[in-house]
Design a protein around this motif. Structure first.
Motif, PDB file in Angstrom:
ATOM      1  N   THR A 195      10.044   0.139 -13.308  1.00 18.38           N
ATOM      2  CA  THR A 195       9.621  -0.613 -12.124  1.00 18.38           C
ATOM      3  C   THR A 195      10.441  -0.230 -10.895  1.00 18.38           C
ATOM      4  OG1 THR A 195      11.085  -2.406 -12.833  1.00 18.38           O
ATOM      5  CG2 THR A 195       8.755  -2.610 -13.400  1.00 18.38           C
ATOM      6  N   ASN A 196      11.648   0.270 -11.123  1.00 22.70           N
ATOM      7  CA  ASN A 196      12.498   0.653  -9.996  1.00 22.70           C
ATOM      8  C   ASN A 196      11.929   1.818  -9.205  1.00 22.70           C
ATOM      9  OD1 ASN A 196      14.779  -1.197 -10.292  1.00 22.70           O
ATOM     10  ND2 ASN A 196      15.111  -0.143 -12.223  1.00 22.70           N
ATOM     11  N   ALA A 197      11.023   2.568  -9.814  1.00 19.34           N
ATOM     12  CA  ALA A 197      10.388   3.674  -9.095  1.00 19.34           C
ATOM     13  C   ALA A 197       9.687   3.176  -7.835  1.00 19.34           C
ATOM     14  CB  ALA A 197       9.381   4.380 -10.005  1.00 19.34           C
ATOM     15  N   VAL A 198       9.243   1.932  -7.838  1.00 17.86           N
ATOM     16  CA  VAL A 198       8.516   1.394  -6.686  1.00 17.86           C
ATOM     17  C   VAL A 198       9.406   1.369  -5.446  1.00 17.86           C
ATOM     18  CG1 VAL A 198       7.285  -0.605  -5.757  1.00 17.86           C
ATOM     19  CG2 VAL A 198       6.993   0.026  -8.149  1.00 17.86           C
ATOM     20  N   VAL A 199      10.578   0.727  -5.538  1.00 14.72           N
ATOM     21  CA  VAL A 199      11.431   0.630  -4.353  1.00 14.72           C
ATOM     22  C   VAL A 199      11.967   1.993  -3.937  1.00 14.72           C
ATOM     23  CG1 VAL A 199      12.122  -1.790  -4.553  1.00 14.72           C
ATOM     24  CG2 VAL A 199      13.404  -0.069  -5.808  1.00 14.72           C
ATOM     25  N   HIS A 200      12.155   2.886  -4.906  1.00 18.76           N
ATOM     26  CA  HIS A 200      12.683   4.206  -4.559  1.00 18.76           C
ATOM     27  C   HIS A 200      11.631   5.076  -3.879  1.00 18.76           C
ATOM     28  CE1 HIS A 200      16.234   2.959  -6.501  1.00 18.76           C
ATOM     29  NE2 HIS A 200      15.893   3.259  -7.739  1.00 18.76           N
ATOM     30  N   LEU A 201      10.416   5.098  -4.405  1.00 21.57           N
ATOM     31  CA  LEU A 201       9.362   5.900  -3.775  1.00 21.57           C
ATOM     32  C   LEU A 201       9.022   5.362  -2.389  1.00 21.57           C
ATOM     33  CD1 LEU A 201       6.941   6.618  -6.775  1.00 21.57           C
ATOM     34  CD2 LEU A 201       8.574   8.192  -5.713  1.00 21.57           C
ATOM     35  N   LEU A 202       9.013   4.048  -2.238  1.00 17.01           N
ATOM     36  CA  LEU A 202       8.748   3.460  -0.919  1.00 17.01           C
ATOM     37  C   LEU A 202       9.820   3.882   0.089  1.00 17.01           C
ATOM     38  CD1 LEU A 202       7.683  -0.154  -1.970  1.00 17.01           C
ATOM     39  CD2 LEU A 202       6.196   1.566  -0.915  1.00 17.01           C
ATOM     40  N   ALA A 203      11.083   3.877  -0.346  1.00 16.22           N
ATOM     41  CA  ALA A 203      12.178   4.262   0.545  1.00 16.22           C
ATOM     42  C   ALA A 203      12.113   5.740   0.898  1.00 16.22           C
ATOM     43  CB  ALA A 203      13.522   3.913  -0.095  1.00 16.22           C
ATOM     44  N   ILE A 204      11.825   6.590  -0.086  1.00 15.50           N
ATOM     45  CA  ILE A 204      11.713   8.029   0.164  1.00 15.50           C
ATOM     46  C   ILE A 204      10.574   8.302   1.135  1.00 15.50           C
ATOM     47  CG2 ILE A 204      11.140  10.248  -0.899  1.00 15.50           C
ATOM     48  CD1 ILE A 204      12.572   9.133  -3.468  1.00 15.50           C
ATOM     49  N   ALA A 205       9.440   7.636   0.919  1.00 19.90           N
ATOM     50  CA  ALA A 205       8.292   7.814   1.814  1.00 19.90           C
ATOM     51  C   ALA A 205       8.644   7.427   3.241  1.00 19.90           C
ATOM     52  CB  ALA A 205       7.115   6.980   1.320  1.00 19.90           C
ATOM     53  N   GLY A 206       9.427   6.365   3.399  1.00 14.51           N
ATOM     54  CA  GLY A 206       9.840   5.939   4.739  1.00 14.51           C
ATOM     55  C   GLY A 206      10.677   6.976   5.449  1.00 14.51           C
ATOM     56  N   ARG A 207      11.487   7.713   4.696  1.00 11.30           N
ATOM     57  CA  ARG A 207      12.313   8.768   5.292  1.00 11.30           C
ATOM     58  C   ARG A 207      11.447   9.948   5.733  1.00 11.30           C
ATOM     59  NH1 ARG A 207      17.851   8.485   4.836  1.00 11.30           N
ATOM     60  NH2 ARG A 207      18.463   6.384   4.215  1.00 11.30           N
TER      61      ARG A 207
END
Length: 569
Positions: A271-283
């Motif tokens: 489930t942690n992939a969600v917050v990480h992918l969202l953060a990477i996409a924001g960058r």
């Protein structure tokens, strides 16, 4: 005409500044021709003895260097903050954004043309990718790789997953404390990350699915000689990427992020992939949101690994690894470029499955549709998530009375009370564990089953919080409730005795009280005083975004690719 290398602004000047940059590097024994204009490759290393998962990266760095030298480049290794998931308090997630800042500014400040990211432990991989994305040089990842399978009493045991199981077995009187302690040494018996499909192996799998590493990077065991060979080939390839001017943003596109979402579902990822992918996409500047994770909701679960299955990453490797998964996903994959320059479909070419119980075919999945589910409602207006593949089917549609823990301290003080007024139908609610509240959004969302219920044989119940949970964990656990309690989200207003309804099929999460009652409670609500009043933690609390936005710091979103022109002398 080939564009002049970035490093020439440091090492190509025939003046005082160039003298300083070259001369001080030469005190390490580098000869004149190392500064002749060849690509300078930074090796961004998160090795640390306090990050056991990354303890093999110092050796892998040497493999990368061999490949860089062979390809005619100049390798330079540099350290960045290392985040030991199992060692840091209050949570490694508090420091993911600090690592991202360290990576970004190190890449920007030094005279390198491309970068190899050496990571592995849960937050190191996303933190490094976030930082690298904000500078946007040619970039490639080498993961530390999983540990060998755990062994105890003649059977395989898995990091995290069996810790939770054994701990509950001790509480239920089904396992002795002596046996519990004996399992400790057999579980972690080599260098590497958790050998379950936890967050570390999930992120390594998604990095491979996004084309940001060479094929087979995710699953090769840390101590397998083929990982050192892969590091060597990665060093060779990054020099070629610099010459081709193949930047991170050329590879990490919306399509590659969508491929990561699809792969996460197929492997039963964290489930942690969600917050990480969202953060990477924001960058990168890609508008990814929670609803996009619905892309994986109907993807069958193909990988039979703990916590969603029974095998471990070593078995996943020997069965064929991520390339087999990509082959099974087939036409579902979006066309997307990779570090090799071609399309991601090339990673699946020639892939063969050597154990179809470990990696199931689409025709015989472990579960027919097990991607992460997004829940919304008056309890989570901005969304929450659940991992059906790790949950109990009979609880995915549930209504019950809430029992509320106001803080992690409240939970720890009361969860084992014999007179705790809970039943198997109770919905456990935990507050104050979001990005601002804890702070850092720790992995405490998989709350223990109350001991009185453990004694009755209860193995699972619905649990709701603004926290995260380990990728190795399991259970019917609703996570990342947004807005969090400390930010004044509706979760803060729930009281013991309120009825809560969850429908995973409908994507609903509601507390069954009127809007008027919620408004009255909101008017009376006050946030808890902050835990930190200075330093990085204060800056984090003041600027962290909510979970549905990736929990990055607001001022770090985006990128700055401008060249650094001012000298230090």
């Amino acid at each position: 005409m080939t564009k002049e290398k970035r490093n020439r602004a440091w090492y190509g000047k025939q003046d005082r500044d160039g003298f300083i940059h070259r001369s001080w590097m030469k005190n390490q024994g580098f000869p004149d021709h190392a500064f002749d204009g060849r690509p300078v490759i930074g090796i961004c290393n998160t090795w640390s003895e306090l990050t056991p998962c990354n303890s093999g990266l110092r050796d892998l760095a040497e493999g990368v260097k061999r490949g860089v030298w062979e390809a005619g480049g100049f390798p330079v290794e540099f350290p960045v903050m290392s985040l030991g998931e199992t060692q840091m308090k209050p949570t490694a997630m508090l420091f993911r954004n600090l690592l991202a800042m360290d990576v970004e500014e190190s890449i920007r400040a030094y005279g390198i043309d491309g970068v190899v990211l050496l990571g592995g432990c849960d937050k190191t991989t996303p933190g490094q990718l976030m930082g690298a994305a904000s500078v946007d040089l040619p970039t490639i990842v080498v993961s530390s790789g999983p540990m060998l399978n755990g062994k105890w009493q003649g059977k395989d045991i898995g990091s995290g997953t069996d810790v939770w199981k054994f701990s509950e077995a001790v509480r239920a009187g089904e396992m002795t404390l002596k046996d519990f302690m004996a399992a400790e040494s057999g579980m972690s018996r080599s260098k590497g990350v958790c050998m379950t499909m936890g967050t570390a192996s999930t992120m390594a799998s998604l990095v491979e699915a996004m084309g940001m590493s060479l094929p087979t990077n995710a699953a090769l065991p840390a101590v397998d000689a083929r990982r050192m060979a892969l590091a060597h080939m990665t060093g060779k390839r990054i020099v070629e990427m610099v010459e081709e001017e193949l930047k991170l943003s050329d590879i990490m596109t919306r399509e590659s992020l969508e491929n990561a979402i699809l792969t996460n579902a197929a492997v039963g990822g964290s489930t942690n992939a969600v917050v990480h992918l969202l953060a990477i996409a924001g960058r990168i500047g890609i508008d990814l949101n929670l609803d996009d994770f619905g892309l994986g909701s109907d993807v069958p679960l193909l990988v039979n690994c703990m916590p969603s299955g029974k095998y471990l990453m070593e078995d996943f490797c020997y069965a064929g690894g991520v390339p087999v998964v990509l082959k099974e996903l087939g036409d579902r994959l979006r066309p997307a470029r990779t570090v090799l320059g071609g399309d991601i479909s090339a990673f699946a070419e020639g892939a063969e499955c050597w154990n179809d119980d470990v990696i199931r075919p689409m025709s015989n999945p472990l579960k027919p549709a097990a991607g992460l589910k997004v829940l919304r409602g008056n309890l989570a207006p901005n969304g929450a998530i659940i991992k059906p593949s790790a949950a109990s089917d009979h609880l995915l549609e549930h209504e019950g009375e809430a029992y509320v823990f106001e803080s992690i301290e409240d939970l720890k003080a009361n969860i084992n009370r014999d007179d705790l007024p809970v039943t198997a139908d109770t919905v456990l609610v935990l507050k104050g564990c979001g990005p601002k509240g804890y702070p850092g959004m720790p992995e405490v969302g998989n709350m223990p089953i109350p001991s009185k219920l453990v004694k009755e044989g209860v193995k699972d119940m619905v649990r709701i919080s603004d926290a995260r949970m380990s990728g190795t964990a399991y259970g019917t656990v609703v996570l990342h409730v947004s807005p969090e309690a400390q930010a004044g989200g509706p979760l803060a207003l729930v009281k013991t005795g309120d009825r809560v309804r969850m429908s995973v099929a409908e994507g609903q999460l509601e507390v069954l009280i009127s809007d008027a009652e919620l408004a009255e409670r909101q008017a009376q609500w006050q946030p808890d005083p902050p835990h930190y009043t200075r330093g990085y933690a204060k800056m984090y609390v003041d600027h962290v975004l909510q979970a549905d936005q990736g929990a990055d710091l607001d001022f770090l979103v985006g990128k700055d690719t401008r060249p650094v022109t001012r000298e230090s002398h």
